[in-house]
Design an enzyme around this catalytic site. Structure first.
Site, mmCIF file in Angstrom:
data_model
loop_
_atom_site.group_PDB
_atom_site.id
_atom_site.type_symbol
_atom_site.label_atom_id
_atom_site.label_comp_id
_atom_site.label_asym_id
_atom_site.label_seq_id
_atom_site.Cartn_x
_atom_site.Cartn_y
_atom_site.Cartn_z
ATOM 1 N N LYS A 1 -3.382 11.891 -3.266
ATOM 2 C CA LYS A 1 -2.321 12.130 -2.276
ATOM 3 C C LYS A 1 -1.012 12.530 -2.953
ATOM 4 O O LYS A 1 -0.032 12.849 -2.304
ATOM 5 C CB LYS A 1 -2.122 10.885 -1.411
ATOM 6 N N ASP B 1 0.876 -1.170 0.000
ATOM 7 C CA ASP B 1 0.000 0.000 0.000
ATOM 8 C C ASP B 1 0.919 1.227 0.000
ATOM 9 O O ASP B 1 1.484 1.587 1.033
ATOM 10 C CB ASP B 1 -0.888 -0.040 1.253
HETATM 11 C C1 LIG Z 1 -1.875 4.229 3.863
HETATM 12 C C2 LIG Z 1 -3.209 4.463 3.203
HETATM 13 N N1 LIG Z 1 -3.788 3.477 2.530
HETATM 14 C C3 LIG Z 1 -4.963 3.635 1.906
HETATM 15 C C4 LIG Z 1 -5.641 4.825 1.968
HETATM 16 C C5 LIG Z 1 -6.944 4.956 1.275
HETATM 17 O O1 LIG Z 1 -6.849 5.862 0.226
HETATM 18 P P1 LIG Z 1 -8.152 6.333 -0.555
HETATM 19 O O2 LIG Z 1 -9.117 6.835 0.458
HETATM 20 O O3 LIG Z 1 -7.662 7.388 -1.471
HETATM 21 O O4 LIG Z 1 -8.670 5.137 -1.295
HETATM 22 C C6 LIG Z 1 -5.097 5.877 2.686
HETATM 23 C C7 LIG Z 1 -5.812 7.157 2.840
HETATM 24 O O5 LIG Z 1 -5.583 7.913 3.742
HETATM 25 C C8 LIG Z 1 -3.840 5.702 3.313
HETATM 26 O O6 LIG Z 1 -3.246 6.698 4.006
#
Ligand SMILES: Cc1ncc(COP(=O)(O)O)c(C=O)c1O
Length: 409
Positions: free
Chosen positions: A225, A199
């Protein structure tokens, strides 16, 4: 090399948005501000070449299709992937992990299997696997970490030996900012044939990654992000999984032949991208990645590191503050609490003093349980964060402490 002022000038936030009035944005781990180039790329598409992709012979559809596939190429190049077909566009990291979990559930994962996650995971990389485990008598195992968040290598190896069907871990904790040693973990996992999903929702915004070298099996991240638009992201598949990971989303665009009896799917990324994708979002994402390359993310990261180090040095001098993972190298984010005060109270006061930080559990409740707190205050920096921003934050925090102490007197 772009100066911090050059970079800030590229973001409407600082000239036309809240930043123009001095509002300091330190919630970049949640989402980042967007440069003009991203907005222009999206507007350009909607104004001049709005058409659906991969379906029409008319010129608008043709040029939209070419731009979309160019964006795939830009994204692949950004992530050090030679074959752009390994980049599947999704609505974001959350959708990517869900698609992966559903795909693996159809082939690779067997009832009773064990999936390993770390205690640092965002709920996006926790819930799809927990759902699968509940439905298939599976077990969720925890990546063995010491109290100092270092990997306990012998324990990890013995888990791999006893059989792990998948290791799915964050590259960087969105709450604590600490980075897991991906290279070593992947190397060890490969020795035992354990597929690894990374991730990269947080890391990709701060460090270049070369996936052809790192060789994870899967990787996910979200465009928003990385200074791109919301509703766009990627699922990367290693060559051995491309076309062999079962699809979990079916529909137009993914097929080569449909009859009442059976359907044949195309090979490559389109196989996994049924339906009309977020075309403007993908074009905006590519525009963001080009800006990051132009500004040189590696140089930006050094500057972000200085801001975070400076922040930590300032915070640890305040007796009422507890910094989590104190002294450990951090990427992007730092979490702390004010002794005896709820994170929401601190965050609300900071907002009054023109500072945006995130407060609460940050979608990492298992980590909150591990730290034995209900939430934290998280400061997260971006490529446009300045030392002045950190000073403004520290000043606001000091005023907040005065209020909180009075309130509780
Ligand atoms: C480490 C991590 N994984 C997954 C996500 C999920 O991302 P999204 O909401 O853009 O799908 C986030 C969002 O803050 C994150 O910080």
């Amino acid at each position: 090399m772009a100066s911090i002022n050059d970079i800030r000038a590229a973001f409407p936030y600082f000239s036309q948005g809240p930043g123009a009035t001095g509002y300091v944005y330190l919630d970049n781990a949640a989402t980042t501000q967007k440069p003009f180039a991203v907005l222009e790329a999206m507007n350009q598409f909607y104004i001049h070449s709005c058409a659906n992709i991969h379906r029409g012979v008319h010129r608008l559809s043709q040029s939209a299709s070419i731009a979309f596939e160019d964006a795939r190429g830009t994204t692949a190049q950004y992530f050090g992937v030679n074959n752009p077909q390994q980049i599947i566009f999704t609505s974001g990291a959350t959708e990517s992990i869900n698609l992966l979990a559903q795909g693996l559930a159809k082939s690779h994962l067997k009832p009773g299997d064990s999936i390993m996650l770390s205690v640092l995971e965002h709920h996006a990389n926790f819930l799809p696997w927990q759902e699968w485990a509940h439905a298939h008598q599976g077990t969720l195992k925890t990546l063995p970490l010491t109290s100092d968040f270092e990997i306990h290598w012998p324990e990890l190896e013995s888990h791999f030996k006893s059989g792990i069907a998948l290791l799915s871990i964050t590259a960087v904790s969105n709450t604590l900012g600490i980075r897991l040693p991906l290279e070593q973990i992947i190397n060890m996992a490969k020795r035992y044939g354990v597929p690894v999903c990374i991730d990269a929702a947080q890391l990709a915004a701060h460090q270049y990654m070369n996936l052809d070298t790192l060789q994870p099996d899967f990787l996910v991240c979200s465009a928003h992000k990385l200074y791109g638009p919301t509703g766009t992201g990627i699922l990367y598949l290693a060559p051995s999984w491309l076309n062999s990971l079962p699809i979990s989303k079916t529909g137009g665009g993914a097929i080569s032949k449909v009859s009442w009896e059976k359907t044949e799917y195309v090979d490559g990324a389109l196989r996994y991208e049924a339906g009309t994708p977020n075309i403007a979002g993908v074009l905006g994402f590519a525009a963001a990645l080009k800006k990051l390359q132009q500004w040189d993310l590696a140089t930006c990261e050094k500057h972000e590191q200085q801001c975070l180090n400076y922040l930590e040095q300032q915070l640890i001098q305040i007796p009422e503050i507890i910094v989590y993972a104190q002294g450990k190298p951090k990427i992007g984010s730092l979490s702390f609490n004010v002794k005896g005060h709820h994170a929401f109270d601190v965050g609300s006061f900071l907002d009054r003093y023109q500072i945006a930080v995130r407060t609460g559990h940050h979608c990492t409740q298992p980590l909150m349980t591990h730290l034995n707190v209900s939430g934290t205050i998280r400061v997260s920096v971006g490529i446009y964060t300045s030392q002045d921003d950190i000073n403004a934050f520290i000043n606001a925090l000091k005023k907040t402490l005065v209020h909180l102490l009075k309130y509780h007197a």
